[in-house]
Design a protein around this motif. Structure first.
Motif, PDB file in Angstrom:
ATOM      1  N   ALA A   1       0.827  -1.207   0.000  1.00 29.22           N
ATOM      2  CA  ALA A   1       0.000   0.000   0.000  1.00 29.22           C
ATOM      3  C   ALA A   1       0.862   1.259   0.000  1.00 29.22           C
ATOM      4  O   ALA A   1       0.558   2.231  -0.701  1.00 29.22           O
TER       5      ALA A   1
ATOM      6  N   LEU B   1       0.865   4.079  -2.827  1.00 29.08           N
ATOM      7  CA  LEU B   1       0.450   5.416  -2.428  1.00 29.08           C
ATOM      8  C   LEU B   1       1.486   6.474  -2.803  1.00 29.08           C
ATOM      9  O   LEU B   1       1.141   7.559  -3.266  1.00 29.08           O
TER      10      LEU B   1
ATOM     11  N   HIS C   1      -0.261   6.138  -7.218  1.00 28.73           N
ATOM     12  CA  HIS C   1      -1.363   7.057  -6.929  1.00 28.73           C
ATOM     13  C   HIS C   1      -0.876   8.470  -6.620  1.00 28.73           C
ATOM     14  O   HIS C   1      -1.428   9.448  -7.088  1.00 28.73           O
TER      15      HIS C   1
ATOM     16  N   ILE D   1       0.715  10.803  -3.141  1.00 25.70           N
ATOM     17  CA  ILE D   1       0.207  11.131  -1.811  1.00 25.70           C
ATOM     18  C   ILE D   1      -0.899  12.173  -1.864  1.00 25.70           C
ATOM     19  O   ILE D   1      -1.816  12.178  -1.032  1.00 25.70           O
TER      20      ILE D   1
ATOM     21  N   GLY E   1      -4.145  10.547  -2.287  1.00 26.73           N
ATOM     22  CA  GLY E   1      -4.527   9.904  -1.034  1.00 26.73           C
ATOM     23  C   GLY E   1      -5.120  10.890  -0.050  1.00 26.73           C
ATOM     24  O   GLY E   1      -6.122  10.597   0.620  1.00 26.73           O
TER      25      GLY E   1
ATOM     26  N   LEU F   1      -4.002   3.793   5.371  1.00 30.50           N
ATOM     27  CA  LEU F   1      -3.669   3.498   3.981  1.00 30.50           C
ATOM     28  C   LEU F   1      -4.910   3.084   3.189  1.00 30.50           C
ATOM     29  O   LEU F   1      -5.078   3.466   2.024  1.00 30.50           O
TER      30      LEU F   1
ATOM     31  N   MET G   1      -7.027   6.072   2.325  1.00 31.00           N
ATOM     32  CA  MET G   1      -6.329   6.982   1.420  1.00 31.00           C
ATOM     33  C   MET G   1      -6.267   6.419  -0.001  1.00 31.00           C
ATOM     34  O   MET G   1      -6.307   7.157  -0.978  1.00 31.00           O
ATOM     35  N   LEU G   2      -6.186   5.107  -0.124  1.00 33.87           N
ATOM     36  CA  LEU G   2      -6.054   4.482  -1.440  1.00 33.87           C
ATOM     37  C   LEU G   2      -7.383   4.357  -2.173  1.00 33.87           C
ATOM     38  O   LEU G   2      -7.431   4.428  -3.409  1.00 33.87           O
TER      39      LEU G   2
END
Length: 469
Positions: free
Chosen positions: A174, A178, A182, A184, A187, A257, A260-261
């Motif tokens: 993850a 992240l 993706h 931060i 997230g 996590l 946020m993901l």
């Protein structure tokens, strides 16, 4: 000989075979179970991304509890644990209530765990009847507990290791995604998108705390296991320190996590399974369903193994206190209270059968009584610690392990547990907890006074009696 020395003497005979390494893993393993892997979805549905706050508050309560237990356990390592402490520092009635409510809640809870394992196995073996898995897994874990406490410790160590490794692997993947794929910033957006960080306000966060407490339940088993540790003081100290940082990593980091993901609305959408599966599918992990199904089965089997152990020791302690038939206090030559194990396993069988026949009617009652017993036990641990410290200070004794900040942490923990218990009545989901729990407690008080009409002196059994079953 002090009065508590007499309690420890009457509970003598169990083998001290658990190592510090096993104790540390047992402590954290008890707190990592289906409550994290599956129950977290339920908490997210109430709190949204603020589930991080919910589990942080629950984690504070859990750590306050661990601190109180560590202090009392290092002073008095015995398998009767918080039941014996309540008996000595509050009253025999308090010890009776704690032991019986805890024993009954564990027996009922493990009945639901074993039926859950059977349901999880259907993913791979849909045509195999559930009762085959219930009988097979129950027999295997009863056999482990009947063999020796060392066998229990070894099996629980490896069960817990699998869970810990799974969480660490999930966190690593993850974090990589992240901060790589993706970003931060994306997230951080997920934390505030879709009606904000706390979509249901403080109430949603507080209901999330209730669910978090159920996830943390079983960390108290370390105090029971200390009665059979090779070096209780060293083992409990290490277990307490390990639990502090592992709870932060495994719960708060993994849940942070997750939210946020993936947007929290997707995590609780109709048809969504565990948040962990949803995230692994988002990350493109092949066979995500099967991987998590395996981990959840291990988590449930670990819970079963632990619950068999602690329910057996609670019944053993009740017998040695004179509050259950004398036969349940007898110990085999291998250090196992076999009759207490058989009784606890029988209770599990009854719970499993009742649940299997009519899950819709049985599940709410079983879970409500189980939750009430667990919360009552946690609340009483804080109350007992308050009486414990007052008595220690009155006698001028010096503790080798002392929790700073007394009585603030102890009172805070007790107040929060009382507030959580009262809150259950204000929710539709947990309303039955007090409705079933309070009459059950009244019935236990009645049973106590009925049993005490014919006083029976608790006694330490001879070695010959311990080996008789």
């Amino acid at each position: 000989m002090s009065q508590f020395d007499k309690i420890q003497a009457r509970e003598a005979g169990l083998h001290k075979k658990l190592t510090a390494r096993q104790m540390s893993m047992i402590a954290i393993g008890g707190a990592i179970g289906t409550g994290l892997f599956l129950g977290s979805k339920f908490a997210i549905s109430f709190a949204g991304p603020a589930v991080i706050v919910s589990y942080a508050i629950g984690g504070v309560i859990a750590l306050l509890l661990m601190a109180c237990l560590a202090e009392m356990t290092i002073a008095h390592p015995t398998s009767g644990s918080f039941g014996a402490y309540a008996e000595h520092y509050i009253s025999p009635l308090a010890g009776f209530l704690v032991r019986y409510s805890y024993w009954s809640c564990i027996v009922l809870a493990v009945g639901t765990e074993v039926t859950a394992v059977a349901e999880y196995m259907k993913m791979w073996f849909p045509d195999v009847a559930s009762w085959w898995w219930i009988v097979g897994f129950s027999a295997a874990l009863i056999g482990v507990n009947a063999y020796s406490v060392k066998a229990f410790g070894s099996v629980e160590y490896w069960f817990s290791s699998v869970k810990v490794f799974a969480i660490l692997a999930f966190i690593l993947l993850a974090v990589i995604v992240l901060f790589g794929q993706h970003g931060i910033s994306d997230g951080m957006k997920n934390l505030t998108a879709h009606e904000g960080f706390a979509p249901n306000g403080f109430w949603g966060i507080w209901v999330g705390v209730i669910i978090s407490i159920f996830s943390y339940l079983s960390i108290e088993m370390i105090a029971v296991a200390a009665g059979e540790a090779e070096n209780p003081e060293e083992s409990v100290r290490k277990a307490f320190r390990a639990t502090v940082y592992r709870l932060v990593i495994f719960y708060l980091l993994s849940l942070s996590l997750i939210v946020m993901l993936v947007p929290w609305t997707a995590l609780v959408a109709k048809g969504a399974s565990s948040p962990f599966i949803t995230v692994m599918q988002e990350l493109g992990i092949p066979f995500a369903d099967g991987i998590l199904n395996f981990i959840v089965i291990i988590a449930a089997l670990s819970a079963m193994n632990s619950m068999l152990y602690i329910s057996t020791r609670m019944m053993f302690s009740l017998s040695r206190a004179g509050d259950a038939p004398k036969m349940f206090g007898k110990i085999k030559a291998n250090g196992v209270p076999m009759n207490a194990l058989i009784l606890s396993a029988s209770g599990i069988a009854v719970a499993s059968i009742v649940y299997g026949i009519n899950p819709e009617a049985a599940f709410p009652v079983m879970i409500s009584l189980s939750m009430f017993g667990a919360m009552l036990t946690w609340g009483m641990i804080f109350v007992t610690h308050f009486f414990f410290r007052r008595q220690i200070e009155k006698e001028g004794r010096v503790l080798s392990f002392r929790v700073p900040g007394f009585p603030v942490g102890t009172i805070l923990g007790a107040v929060l547990m009382l507030a959580i218990m009262l809150t259950t009545y204000m929710t539709d989901v947990f309303k039955s907890t007090l409705l079933f729990g309070l009459p059950f407690t009244i019935a236990l008080v009645g049973l106590y006074y009925v049993l005490r009409r014919k006083p029976q002196a608790p006694e330490t059994l001879t070695q010959a009696e311990q080996e008789q079953v």
